[in-house]
Design an enzyme around this catalytic site. Sequence first.
Site, short mmCIF file in Angstrom:
data_model
loop_
_atom_site.label_atom_id
_atom_site.label_comp_id
_atom_site.label_asym_id
_atom_site.label_seq_id
_atom_site.Cartn_x
_atom_site.Cartn_y
_atom_site.Cartn_z
NE ARG A 93 -26.10 -6.13 -11.32
CZ ARG A 93 -26.26 -7.42 -11.07
NH1 ARG A 93 -27.28 -8.06 -11.60
NH2 ARG A 93 -25.40 -8.07 -10.31
CG ASP A 153 -22.21 -11.60 -13.61
OD1 ASP A 153 -23.24 -11.47 -12.95
OD2 ASP A 153 -21.59 -10.63 -14.11
NE ARG A 156 -21.18 -12.47 -7.80
CZ ARG A 156 -21.81 -11.31 -8.02
NH1 ARG A 156 -22.54 -11.16 -9.14
NH2 ARG A 156 -21.73 -10.33 -7.15
CG HIS A 180 -23.42 -7.23 -14.47
ND1 HIS A 180 -23.04 -8.36 -13.78
CD2 HIS A 180 -23.40 -6.21 -13.57
CE1 HIS A 180 -22.77 -8.02 -12.53
NE2 HIS A 180 -22.98 -6.73 -12.37
#
Length: 317
Positions: A93, A153, A156, A180
């Site tokens: 990212r 997240d 998840r 993140h």
Amino acid sequence: MKSMANGRTKLTVVGAGSVGVSVAYAALIRGSAAEVALYDIATEKVDAEVLDLAHGTQFTRSSVSGGSDLAVVDGSDVVVVTAGAKQQPEQTRMELAGTNARILSSLLPALVERAPEAVFVIVTNPADVMTVVGQRVTGLPPQRIFGSGTVLDTSRLRWRLAQRAGVSTASVHADIVGEHGDTEFPLWSTATIGPVPILDWPGEEPFTSQELDRIAVEVRDAAYAVIRGKGATNLAIGVSCARIAEAVLHDERAVLPVSTVLDGVHGISGVALSVPSVVGADGAVPLARTPMTTAEEERLHASADAIRAAVDALALG
């Protein structure tokens, strides 16, 4: 801001790529807002996506509009920003930061001009770095421009723990905090299933610290697995962003791990990180003190250092 019970609410999604369209689709199905709008500079693409969404509105409680004219954004209560280059296979990212910072630096002031009272949610990756960029270029209070953070997240993580324990996801209480991205981590010290601390969960095969470490890595790297297989993560982030928008539009004061530019929280200032935050009509306010062990505090500061280095590399001034 008015709740849906008291008046019109408008959620505008900026960016008609796979993530933006998934946010709009999830919001329509969930009835997140009375009006869902989709904006993108690519006229043919955004017009087609809006038409496709509109064809299903017989079966939803929301209306849909959109296009390539910035007037689409007018009157928005919440603006979810997904515009930017997408993450490629094996690309981190952070490697996206330079390109997307340039995009948001020109886009966000125009959006604020169109929707000066809106709350802005930054999804464009790397979301924490882009949240810092967004707050700086708009000058908005940090609570009114925040990142989607580790809401996905955390979802998840809870799904994976529920699957392992054989319980419903709603019965798992555990949060991912920090960046993140690659330095994120779970708060195992406060994680529970129902009222039971995670390491005390009974069963034929109790959780071990080693297994929890493996699950944390699996969750951290989940996006890479999805991107390798289908090219992008879009469906779960779509639902996550719709959920965040609902917390704002309904003034829920829901506790969600979104990412705001911190000011002294856990001794961290000037960077955006996810910690449990109260999300309502005025935006997101991080909880001043979330219980953490010394090791978890150190990991949070390491996460802050990673984001600070990425922000500094952009030379924003």
